[in-house]
Write a protein that holds these residues in place. Structure first.
Motif, PDB file in Angstrom:
ATOM      1  N   MET A 199      37.646  43.285  56.851  1.00 23.31           N
ATOM      2  CA  MET A 199      38.253  44.585  57.128  1.00 23.31           C
ATOM      3  C   MET A 199      39.774  44.530  57.010  1.00 23.31           C
ATOM      4  O   MET A 199      40.404  45.484  56.542  1.00 23.31           O
ATOM      5  CB  MET A 199      37.854  45.070  58.521  1.00 23.31           C
ATOM      6  N   ILE A 202      40.579  44.579  53.272  1.00 27.99           N
ATOM      7  CA  ILE A 202      40.389  45.927  52.729  1.00 27.99           C
ATOM      8  C   ILE A 202      41.540  46.830  53.145  1.00 27.99           C
ATOM      9  O   ILE A 202      42.055  47.622  52.346  1.00 27.99           O
ATOM     10  CB  ILE A 202      39.043  46.509  53.216  1.00 27.99           C
ATOM     11  N   SER A 203      41.973  46.706  54.402  1.00 25.82           N
ATOM     12  CA  SER A 203      43.082  47.514  54.899  1.00 25.82           C
ATOM     13  C   SER A 203      44.362  47.219  54.136  1.00 25.82           C
ATOM     14  O   SER A 203      45.127  48.131  53.794  1.00 25.82           O
ATOM     15  CB  SER A 203      43.299  47.261  56.398  1.00 25.82           C
ATOM     16  N   PHE A 206      44.147  48.834  50.645  1.00 29.45           N
ATOM     17  CA  PHE A 206      44.279  50.290  50.727  1.00 29.45           C
ATOM     18  C   PHE A 206      45.711  50.704  51.033  1.00 29.45           C
ATOM     19  O   PHE A 206      46.256  51.630  50.416  1.00 29.45           O
ATOM     20  CB  PHE A 206      43.346  50.844  51.802  1.00 29.45           C
TER      21      PHE A 206
END
Length: 219
Positions: A199, A202-203, A206
Motif C-alpha cells: 500500500m 502504491i501510494s 499515485f
C-alpha cells in the motif's frame, strides 16, 4: 515454526477486513488533515494577534504531544464530559488533527513562497479575499506542497496501527487477534508487513503522478 499456506488463506478474509478499515481511516484522516491544516495555516496569518498566537499555540501543542496520547484523550477522556465517539470516528479525528498541524506548516511554507506581487495584483484587480485565495494564491501554492504532503500521508498510513489502542479493528488489531487466538504469529505479522509495504508503494506511485499532473497544470 513452518509457514502454513492453509492457515494464510484461512485468515486472509479477516486481515483484508482490517486492511479495509486501515485504508478508510487513512483516507478520511488525510481529508481531515488537509482541511484542518489549511484552516490552521490561514488563521496563523490572521492580522488579529490573538487569533494568530492562539492558533500557533494550539498547533505547537498538538505537534508536541504523542499521537497515542491524543487518541486516548479523544476516545477515553472526552466521554467523561459527555462527548462519546465511535472508535473509528475518534481515530480519524485524532489522525486528522495530529497530521493537520504538520500539514499547516506545509501550507504556510507554500503560501509564503507565492510572490508578494500576486497579492498586490489580486488587490488591484478588486478580487475579494475569497477569490484571491481560490483563484490566485492556492493554485500557485499547491504544486510545491504536494511532495511534503505526500510524505505525511504515507506517514499517517503507517501510524494507523496505533488505532488498535482505542479498539479500532484495523489491520494490526485484526492480526494480533488472529495471532493471539491461534498462537501463530509468523503468518499474520508477515502479511501485515507485506500489506503495508504494498500500500505504501502504491501510494508513492499515485502521489508522484499527482505531483507531475499539478506541475504540468500550473507551470
Amino acid at each position: 515454526m513452518e509457514w502454513d499456506w492453509a492457515f494464510v488463506w484461512q485468515i486472509m478474509p479477516t486481515l483484508l477486513q482490517g486492511l479495509k478499515i486501515t485504508i478508510i481511516a487513512s483516507v478520511l484522516g488525510a481529508i481531515v488533515a488537509a482541511i484542518v491544516g489549511l484552516v490552521f495555516a490561514i488563521l496563523r496569518r490572521s492580522p488579529v494577534a490573538v487569533v494568530s498566537k492562539t492558533t500557533g499555540f494550539v498547533v505547537e501543542f498538538i505537534r508536541g504531544t504523542p499521537l497515542l496520547v491524543q487518541l486516548y484523550f479523544i476516545f477515553y477522556v472526552l466521554p467523561d464530559i459527555g462527548i462519546r465517539l465511535p472508535a473509528l470516528v475518534a481515530g480519524v479525528i485524532g489522525l486528522g488533527l495530529h497530521y493537520g498541524t504538520y500539514a499547516a506548516e506545509v501550507y504556510r511554507s507554500g503560501i509564503e513562497n507565492v510572490p508578494r506581487g500576486q497579492w498586490e495584483a489580486a488587490k488591484a484587480a478588486n478580487l475579494t479575499t475569497r477569490q484571491t485565495w481560490i483563484h490566485v494564491i492556492l493554485p500557485q501554492a499547491i504544486p510545491p506542497m504536494i511532495p511534503a504532503l505526500a510524505n505525511y500521508l504515507i506517514a499517517m498510513f503507517k501510524e494507523t496501527p496505533l488505532l488498535s489502542a482505542i479498539t479500532v479493528l484495523e489491520l494490526m488489531n485484526q492480526a494480533k487477534s488472529v495471532a493471539n487466538s491461534s498462537y501463530r504469529y509468523i503468518e499474520p505479522m508477515t502479511l501485515v508487513g507485506i500489506f503495508f509495504l504494498v500500500m505504501s508503494l502504491i501510494s508513492v506511485v499515485f502521489l508522484r503522478w499527482l505531483e507531475e499532473r499539478f506541475a504540468r497544470r500550473y507551470n
